[in-house]
Motif scaffolding. Sequence first.
Motif, short mmCIF file in Angstrom:
data_model
loop_
_atom_site.label_atom_id
_atom_site.label_comp_id
_atom_site.label_asym_id
_atom_site.label_seq_id
_atom_site.Cartn_x
_atom_site.Cartn_y
_atom_site.Cartn_z
N VAL A 1 86.28 69.55 51.62
CA VAL A 1 85.40 70.10 52.64
C VAL A 1 84.37 70.97 51.93
O VAL A 1 84.73 71.92 51.23
N VAL A 2 83.10 70.59 52.06
CA VAL A 2 82.04 71.32 51.38
C VAL A 2 81.04 71.87 52.39
O VAL A 2 80.86 71.31 53.48
N VAL A 3 80.41 72.97 52.00
CA VAL A 3 79.38 73.61 52.83
C VAL A 3 78.18 73.91 51.92
O VAL A 3 78.30 73.86 50.69
N PRO A 4 77.03 74.24 52.49
CA PRO A 4 75.87 74.61 51.66
C PRO A 4 76.17 75.82 50.78
O PRO A 4 77.00 76.68 51.14
N PRO A 5 75.51 75.93 49.64
CA PRO A 5 75.78 77.07 48.74
C PRO A 5 75.45 78.42 49.37
O PRO A 5 76.06 79.43 49.01
N GLN A 6 74.52 78.41 50.32
CA GLN A 6 74.14 79.66 50.99
C GLN A 6 74.91 79.89 52.29
O GLN A 6 74.62 80.83 53.03
N SER A 7 75.90 79.05 52.57
CA SER A 7 76.66 79.17 53.81
C SER A 7 77.38 80.51 53.91
O SER A 7 77.87 81.05 52.90
N THR B 1 73.62 65.41 49.96
CA THR B 1 72.27 65.95 49.81
C THR B 1 71.91 66.84 50.99
O THR B 1 71.29 67.90 50.84
N ALA B 2 72.33 66.41 52.18
CA ALA B 2 72.07 67.19 53.39
C ALA B 2 72.81 68.52 53.35
O ALA B 2 72.27 69.56 53.75
N VAL B 3 74.04 68.50 52.85
CA VAL B 3 74.80 69.74 52.73
C VAL B 3 74.13 70.66 51.72
O VAL B 3 73.94 71.87 51.97
N ALA B 4 73.76 70.11 50.57
CA ALA B 4 73.13 70.92 49.53
C ALA B 4 71.84 71.56 50.02
O ALA B 4 71.51 72.70 49.66
N GLY B 5 71.12 70.85 50.87
CA GLY B 5 69.86 71.37 51.39
C GLY B 5 70.01 72.22 52.63
O GLY B 5 69.02 72.76 53.14
N GLY B 6 71.24 72.35 53.13
CA GLY B 6 71.47 73.18 54.31
C GLY B 6 71.12 72.51 55.62
O GLY B 6 71.04 73.18 56.66
N SER B 7 70.94 71.20 55.63
CA SER B 7 70.60 70.49 56.87
C SER B 7 71.80 70.36 57.80
O SER B 7 71.63 70.21 59.01
N VAL B 8 73.01 70.36 57.24
CA VAL B 8 74.23 70.33 58.03
C VAL B 8 75.14 71.46 57.56
O VAL B 8 74.98 71.99 56.47
N ASP B 9 76.11 71.81 58.40
CA ASP B 9 76.97 72.96 58.10
C ASP B 9 78.13 72.63 57.17
O ASP B 9 78.62 73.50 56.45
N LEU B 10 78.59 71.38 57.22
CA LEU B 10 79.73 70.99 56.40
C LEU B 10 79.80 69.49 56.28
O LEU B 10 79.10 68.76 57.01
N ALA B 11 80.66 69.04 55.39
CA ALA B 11 80.92 67.61 55.27
C ALA B 11 82.25 67.40 54.57
O ALA B 11 82.65 68.22 53.72
N PHE B 12 82.91 66.31 54.91
CA PHE B 12 83.99 65.81 54.08
C PHE B 12 83.32 64.95 53.02
O PHE B 12 82.43 64.15 53.32
N ALA B 13 83.75 65.12 51.78
CA ALA B 13 83.12 64.37 50.69
C ALA B 13 84.18 63.86 49.73
O ALA B 13 85.18 64.55 49.47
N ASP B 14 83.96 62.68 49.22
CA ASP B 14 84.82 62.10 48.20
C ASP B 14 84.78 63.02 46.97
O ASP B 14 83.70 63.34 46.47
N ILE B 15 85.93 63.41 46.47
CA ILE B 15 85.98 64.33 45.34
C ILE B 15 85.31 63.74 44.10
O ILE B 15 84.70 64.46 43.30
N THR B 16 85.37 62.40 43.94
CA THR B 16 84.77 61.78 42.76
C THR B 16 83.26 61.88 42.77
O THR B 16 82.62 61.87 41.73
N ALA B 17 82.66 61.96 43.96
CA ALA B 17 81.21 62.02 44.08
C ALA B 17 80.68 63.45 44.16
O ALA B 17 79.48 63.68 44.00
N SER B 18 81.56 64.40 44.41
CA SER B 18 81.10 65.77 44.67
C SER B 18 81.47 66.80 43.61
O SER B 18 80.94 67.91 43.62
N THR B 19 82.37 66.45 42.72
CA THR B 19 82.86 67.44 41.75
C THR B 19 81.73 68.06 40.92
O THR B 19 81.68 69.28 40.73
N GLU B 20 80.82 67.23 40.42
CA GLU B 20 79.74 67.76 39.59
C GLU B 20 78.81 68.67 40.40
O GLU B 20 78.31 69.68 39.90
N LEU B 21 78.58 68.30 41.67
CA LEU B 21 77.75 69.14 42.53
C LEU B 21 78.43 70.49 42.78
O LEU B 21 77.77 71.53 42.83
N ILE B 22 79.74 70.44 42.93
CA ILE B 22 80.51 71.67 43.15
C ILE B 22 80.44 72.56 41.91
O ILE B 22 80.14 73.76 41.99
#
Length: 328
Positions: free
Chosen positions: A135-141, A197-218
């Motif tokens: 479960v990920v949220v924008p960095p400024q959340s 990308t939408a989460v990173a940009g703050g367009s949405v409040d949260l998302a479920f994300a595949d860990i393999t695709a999101s680890t580097e972003l995290i």
Amino acid sequence: MMNRRTTLWKLLLATAVAGATLLPAAMAQAQAFPNRAIKFIVPFPPGSGTDTSARYFGRKLTELTGQPVVVENKPGGNGFIAVKAVLAAPADGYTVFVGSNSTLAVNVALFKQLPYDPQADFAPLSMMMRAPTVVVVPPQSPYKTLGELIAAAKAKPGKLNHGGGSAGYQLMNEALKEKAGVDILNVPYKGASDALTAVAGGSVDLAFADITASTELIKGGKVRVLAVASDRRAAALPNVPHMGEAGLPGFGAYVWVGAMVSAKTPRPEAAKLAELLAQIERLPETREFYEKLGAETMNGGAEEMRQFQAQEIAQWKRLAAKTGVQQE
């Protein structure tokens, strides 16, 4: 009369010789499969967990066969665009569908009239990997923990929105809503990478994300992770709490990837592909590749995948019915 018999015998002999000549040639051709480029069609954009698996297995398949593997991304349309491309291609084993739980199972639960049958239209080859979501949220959340997010969702019913990268992620959001007793709006995207990308940009409040695709972003601080949707912590993110630790024990949400071909594909070609993919699955480096991403290999051939897919379809249909999701 003798000339006619002689002519007839000559024709029969020529036919037999021709058949004897063609048979070994045909056998040699079948044994040589694959002898040209193979196409992997992926229903999501580059950067998704499905795409990562397709490219990894593509590289290894090239190493085994000496033939190039082209990965073609056809995102959008709930996976229908990619499925249509696969089923419209010649069913000769040279076009492989690398799909996920969304296209190969979840869509059955979400659509009244699905334009394809993920069981009847495809012949399974191999399971590739399974990974927990996060479960990920924008960095400024303002939400630093899953508990804070759930508290906000309860205080503001229907105000928070979830970026759904596929049908599978949409149902994960529905499961979270039911488990936590909240109302979170799902906003659909063409793929997981678009949702991230939408989460990173703050367009949405949260998302479920595949860990393999999101680890580097995290790790890069592009998104903030609140929890791993599993019953244990992930090696790739050892400091992130699992769902039980975050306040929702018993909640799990996984993605999986598998390879299929058109059901019309000749059995020898399908069996050869399945054998090659199984060889790749068993490689120690394949296990290591997925472990670094927080995922795990799913060893199993065509029959195991057929059974697993049937179980997944039944499970998602039960969840959709339980949560009252309206079929499209």
